[in-house]
Design a protein around this motif. Structure first.
Motif, PDB file in Angstrom:
ATOM      1  N   UNK A 117       0.830  -1.203   0.000  1.00 46.64           N
ATOM      2  CA  UNK A 117       0.000   0.000   0.000  1.00 46.64           C
ATOM      3  C   UNK A 117       0.867   1.257   0.000  1.00 46.64           C
ATOM      4  N   UNK A 118       2.002   1.204   0.693  1.00 49.41           N
ATOM      5  CA  UNK A 118       2.929   2.338   0.700  1.00 49.41           C
ATOM      6  C   UNK A 118       3.462   2.599  -0.705  1.00 49.41           C
ATOM      7  N   UNK A 119       3.781   1.527  -1.427  1.00 50.60           N
ATOM      8  CA  UNK A 119       4.261   1.687  -2.809  1.00 50.60           C
ATOM      9  C   UNK A 119       3.199   2.319  -3.687  1.00 50.60           C
ATOM     10  N   UNK A 120       1.945   1.908  -3.504  1.00 47.96           N
ATOM     11  CA  UNK A 120       0.849   2.472  -4.296  1.00 47.96           C
ATOM     12  C   UNK A 120       0.649   3.950  -3.972  1.00 47.96           C
ATOM     13  N   UNK A 121       0.716   4.302  -2.688  1.00 45.83           N
ATOM     14  CA  UNK A 121       0.600   5.711  -2.304  1.00 45.83           C
ATOM     15  C   UNK A 121       1.777   6.519  -2.828  1.00 45.83           C
ATOM     16  N   UNK A 122       2.972   5.918  -2.829  1.00 48.71           N
ATOM     17  CA  UNK A 122       4.142   6.600  -3.372  1.00 48.71           C
ATOM     18  C   UNK A 122       3.970   6.918  -4.840  1.00 48.71           C
ATOM     19  N   UNK A 124       0.982   7.369  -6.359  1.00 49.11           N
ATOM     20  CA  UNK A 124      -0.089   8.354  -6.501  1.00 49.11           C
ATOM     21  C   UNK A 124       0.343   9.738  -6.006  1.00 49.11           C
ATOM     22  N   UNK A 125       0.983   9.789  -4.844  1.00 54.09           N
ATOM     23  CA  UNK A 125       1.302  11.067  -4.206  1.00 54.09           C
ATOM     24  C   UNK A 125       2.642  11.629  -4.670  1.00 54.09           C
ATOM     25  N   UNK A 126       3.661  10.761  -4.722  1.00 54.37           N
ATOM     26  CA  UNK A 126       5.019  11.220  -5.020  1.00 54.37           C
ATOM     27  C   UNK A 126       5.461  10.914  -6.450  1.00 54.37           C
ATOM     28  N   UNK A 127       4.589  10.290  -7.236  1.00 51.51           N
ATOM     29  CA  UNK A 127       4.894   9.942  -8.621  1.00 51.51           C
ATOM     30  C   UNK A 127       6.110   9.020  -8.733  1.00 51.51           C
ATOM     31  N   UNK A 128       6.265   8.144  -7.743  1.00 52.01           N
ATOM     32  CA  UNK A 128       7.355   7.177  -7.791  1.00 52.01           C
ATOM     33  C   UNK A 128       7.008   6.055  -8.776  1.00 52.01           C
ATOM     34  N   UNK A 129       8.010   5.560  -9.488  1.00 49.50           N
ATOM     35  CA  UNK A 129       7.775   4.520 -10.485  1.00 49.50           C
ATOM     36  C   UNK A 129       7.669   3.154  -9.823  1.00 49.50           C
ATOM     37  N   UNK A 136       1.740  -6.125 -10.517  1.00 47.09           N
ATOM     38  CA  UNK A 136       1.074  -7.419 -10.395  1.00 47.09           C
ATOM     39  C   UNK A 136       0.864  -7.783  -8.927  1.00 47.09           C
ATOM     40  N   UNK A 137       1.864  -7.459  -8.082  1.00 47.19           N
ATOM     41  CA  UNK A 137       1.737  -7.717  -6.648  1.00 47.19           C
ATOM     42  C   UNK A 137       0.581  -6.916  -6.054  1.00 47.19           C
ATOM     43  N   UNK A 138       0.420  -5.677  -6.498  1.00 48.03           N
ATOM     44  CA  UNK A 138      -0.686  -4.846  -6.022  1.00 48.03           C
ATOM     45  C   UNK A 138      -2.023  -5.478  -6.426  1.00 48.03           C
ATOM     46  N   UNK A 139      -2.082  -6.005  -7.643  1.00 49.57           N
ATOM     47  CA  UNK A 139      -3.298  -6.678  -8.094  1.00 49.57           C
ATOM     48  C   UNK A 139      -3.618  -7.907  -7.254  1.00 49.57           C
ATOM     49  N   UNK A 165      -3.139   4.181   7.440  1.00 48.83           N
ATOM     50  CA  UNK A 165      -2.597   5.235   8.297  1.00 48.83           C
ATOM     51  C   UNK A 165      -1.081   5.128   8.418  1.00 48.83           C
ATOM     52  N   UNK A 166      -0.566   3.893   8.508  1.00 46.60           N
ATOM     53  CA  UNK A 166       0.891   3.769   8.626  1.00 46.60           C
ATOM     54  C   UNK A 166       1.574   4.028   7.290  1.00 46.60           C
ATOM     55  N   UNK A 167       0.970   3.553   6.195  1.00 46.91           N
ATOM     56  CA  UNK A 167       1.542   3.818   4.872  1.00 46.91           C
ATOM     57  C   UNK A 167       1.566   5.321   4.588  1.00 46.91           C
ATOM     58  N   UNK A 168       0.474   6.006   4.929  1.00 40.65           N
ATOM     59  CA  UNK A 168       0.416   7.457   4.737  1.00 40.65           C
ATOM     60  C   UNK A 168       1.431   8.166   5.630  1.00 40.65           C
ATOM     61  N   UNK A 169       1.642   7.641   6.833  1.00 45.76           N
ATOM     62  CA  UNK A 169       2.662   8.207   7.722  1.00 45.76           C
ATOM     63  C   UNK A 169       4.050   8.097   7.081  1.00 45.76           C
ATOM     64  N   UNK A 170       4.371   6.928   6.543  1.00 41.20           N
ATOM     65  CA  UNK A 170       5.676   6.741   5.901  1.00 41.20           C
ATOM     66  C   UNK A 170       5.852   7.683   4.715  1.00 41.20           C
ATOM     67  N   UNK A 171       4.798   7.856   3.919  1.00 43.78           N
ATOM     68  CA  UNK A 171       4.864   8.767   2.780  1.00 43.78           C
ATOM     69  C   UNK A 171       5.064  10.202   3.252  1.00 43.78           C
TER      70      UNK A 171
END
Length: 296
Positions: A117-122, A124-129, A136-139, A165-171
Motif C-alpha cells: 500500500x505504501x508503494x501504491x501511495x508513493x 499516486x502522491x510522489x509519482x514514484x515509479x 502485479x503484486x498490487x493486483x 494510516x501507517x503507509x500514509x505516515x511513511x509517505x
C-alpha cells in the motif's frame, strides 16, 4: 550477503515488534484511548530523557537547521511533521483497538499489506515509479482483500485503515529527509499528547485514574520501552547504513510472527477463504520484492 550488526539490529527491531500483541492483550478491558494516552506519554518522556542525557548536540543541530531554513523550506517540514504525528497517533490507536477488540490476524494482515500500500501511495502522491512485478503484486493484494472482504467486511476494513494510516505516515515522512528522525518523532509525540489530553473523554481515556493504576502503568511502560523506543533505535541504527529496501525485507518478520502468535498462542481460527487470502498476500509479497526490470 554478509550479515553485519546493522542487519542484526534490523532483525531484532522487527522481531521484537512481532511479539507486540502479547503485552497489548494484557490490557484487554481497557479503553484503546487509555492505552494510547499512556503509550504516547511514557514514550515522550523516555525520548525527552534520552535527548537530555545523550543527544543534546543533535537537538541543538536540528534547532539550528530549523532556524536557518527559509519560510518556504519550513512550511513543508512543519506540515509533514504535524500530519505525520496525526497519522502515527491514529495508527497506534487503531492498531490497539484491532488487536484487543477484533483479532491478532487482522492486525497482522494490516502490516503484511502495508509495504504494498505504501508503494501504491508513493506512486499516486510522489509519482514514484513501480516495476511491472510490483503492479502485479498490487493486483494480487487487491484480490486477497476481495477474498477477506467476502467473509467479514468489518475486519478487512479495520485492517485496511490500520495499513493506510501507517503507509500514509511513511509517505508523509519522505519530505523530512535531512532532519533527525528521533527529534521529529519527539515533536510529533509532544503535539499528540497536547491534543489527546483535552480529547481524553471522547477517547475513553482517564489520565488521572490511569496514574493510580499500577497494572496499566507497568504494561504501558513495557510497551513504551521494549516495544517502542528500543526497536525504534535499532531500526534507525540499521537505516544509518543499510538501504531502506534491505530493512524493508526485515519488516515482514513482524506480521509473520504475529500471524504465528494468532494461531499458536492466542488460538485464533481461520476459514478456508481466509487461508487462501493469506496465501495470495504472501505470494504478492514475494512478487513485490522480486527484482524485475523497472518501468520506463
Amino acid at each position: 550477503m554478509k550479515l553485519s550488526r546493522h542487519h542484526l539490529s534490523a532483525f531484532a527491531a522487527f522481531f521484537i515488534w512481532g511479539f507486540f500483541p502479547i503485552p497489548l492483550r494484557w490490557l484487554v478491558g481497557y479503553a484503546s484511548g487509555q492505552i494510547l494516552f499512556f503509550r504516547v506519554l511514557l514514550s515522550l518522556l523516555l525520548l525527552l530523557l534520552i535527548h537530555g542525557l545523550g543527544r543534546r548536540d543533535v537537538v541543538r543541530q536540528t534547532r539550528a537547521q530549523w532556524r536557518t531554513a527559509t519560510g518556504a523550506e519550513r512550511r513543508p517540514v512543519l506540515i509533514s511533521t504535524l500530519v505525520g504525528g496525526a497519522l502515527l497517533t491514529s495508527n497506534w490507536l487503531l492498531f490497539i483497538y484491532v488487536i484487543n477488540e477484533v483479532s491478532v490476524q487482522a492486525g497482522s494482515f494490516a502490516y503484511l499489506i502495508c509495504p504494498i500500500l505504501t508503494a501504491l501511495l508513493g506512486f499516486v502522491v510522489l509519482r514514484e515509479k513501480l516495476r511491472r512485478n510490483q503492479w502485479l503484486a498490487i493486483g494480487l493484494a487487491a484480490a486477497s482483500c476481495v477474498l477477506l472482504g467476502s467473509g467479514e467486511f468489518r475486519t478487512l476494513g479495520m485492517s485496511l485503515v490500520v495499513a493506510f494510516t501507517y503507509a500514509a505516515y511513511l509517505i508523509s515522512q519522505r519530505r523530512l529527509q535531512g532532519y533527525d528522525r528521533l527529534v521529529l518523532l519527539t515533536v510529533q509525540l509532544a503535539v499528540s499528547a497536547v491534543v489527546i489530553l483535552p480529547l481524553a473523554p471522547l477517547l475513553g481515556a482517564q489520565p488521572l485514574a490511569g496514574l493510580r493504576d499500577g497494572h496499566l502503568l507497568l504494561v504501558a511502560l513495557l510497551l513504551s520501552t521494549v516495544f517502542t523506543i528500543i526497536p525504534l533505535f535499532l531500526n534507525l541504527y540499521a537505516l544509518n547504513v543499510l538501504p531502506s529496501g534491505t530493512v524493508g525485507i526485515f519488516m515482514y518478520l513482524n506480521p509473520l510472527l504475529s500471524f504465528l502468535l494468532a494461531f499458536l498462542y492466542f488460538g485464533e481460527q481461520a476459514t478456508g477463504v481466509q487461508l487462501a487470502a493469506y496465501g495470495i498476500i504472501f505470494l504478492s509479497i514475494g512478487l513485490y520484492n522480486w527484482r524485475g526490470r523497472a518501468i520506463g
